[in-house]
Design an enzyme around this catalytic site. Sequence first.
Site: not given
Ligand code: NAP
Length: 264
Positions: A153, A157
Amino acid sequence: MTPSSTRPLAIVTGASTGIGHELAKLCAQNGFDLVVAADEPEIRQAADTFRGLGASVDAVEADLATLEGVDRLCEATRGRPVDVLMANAGHGLGRDFLDQDFEDVRHVIDTNITGTIYLIQRAGREMRARGQGRILITGSIAGFMPGTFHAVYNGTKAFVDSFSFALRAELKDTGVTVTCLMPGATETEFFERADMMDTKVGTMKKDDPADVAKTGFDAMMRGDGDVVSGWKNKLQTAIAAVTPAGILAEQHRKMAEPGSAEKN
Ligand SMILES: NC(=O)c1ccc[n+]([C@@H]2O[C@H](COP(=O)([O-])OP(=O)(O)OC[C@H]3O[C@@H](n4cnc5c(N)ncnc54)[C@H](OP(=O)(O)O)[C@@H]3O)[C@@H](O)[C@H]2O)c1
């Protein structure tokens, strides 16, 4: 969606939950129509929320780890110009790399990198031809540090953070801006989905996804190159920039090692 709508159009991926859900809400509140996508049926309920905020919305259920899934998302715009692309969908995968199922590993790479840059290329070409557009990519401060027990992961990133700056430079003077939103640990479904609820980072207090999304949305509207959300994360990235990778990898162990939650 009304094909004749005069509102600008935004694509938001990963809009069913978390940061993407908040980004899509901000788009709707700021006058955009939406094409939203995620892999599970929950995206349809999310679409109703965005409609309630005044947007015309098309919801696409597609695995954005695949080129076919991305193609289906692009077709849902029905030729309407895309003013804003928020390439946000992504997921993690915790635990020891050698014990992970390689199909799961590949899905992380194909979602966070392959599908993400394929979508950016498709939408970006049209934006460049029109001489306008805004692209927001959700990278992460994880890209600044080797991710012990979250190795693949963090690598994805690092790719995304780097790619975003390079694309921004390539598109200089074209009317298309590229902004990288780099959140720190944020309170979403991310850690549960990554099987990291027995880790320190999975269980500690995290940032509010609405705040993170607002920071990213505002930076994108200003056309900034990047934004790290929150002062603690800004400090962490500044320290990471001058810390040897081996030390960062050991620090990451403390946050992401399975069982580290009990040591809180
Ligand atoms: N949370 C953190 O601490 C954090 C920190 C830094 C960056 N980020 C980044 O922020 C972004 C959003 O993550 P989040 O924290 O909001 O997590 P989240 O609540 O798990 O949301 C992830 C979203 O991406 C969708 N998704 C994942 N894989 C997919 C796929 N193969 N095809 C279509 N949709 C997909 C999920 O939908 P489904 O459930 O339908 O798959 C969900 O809508 C990600 O890129 C993550 O790497 C998160």
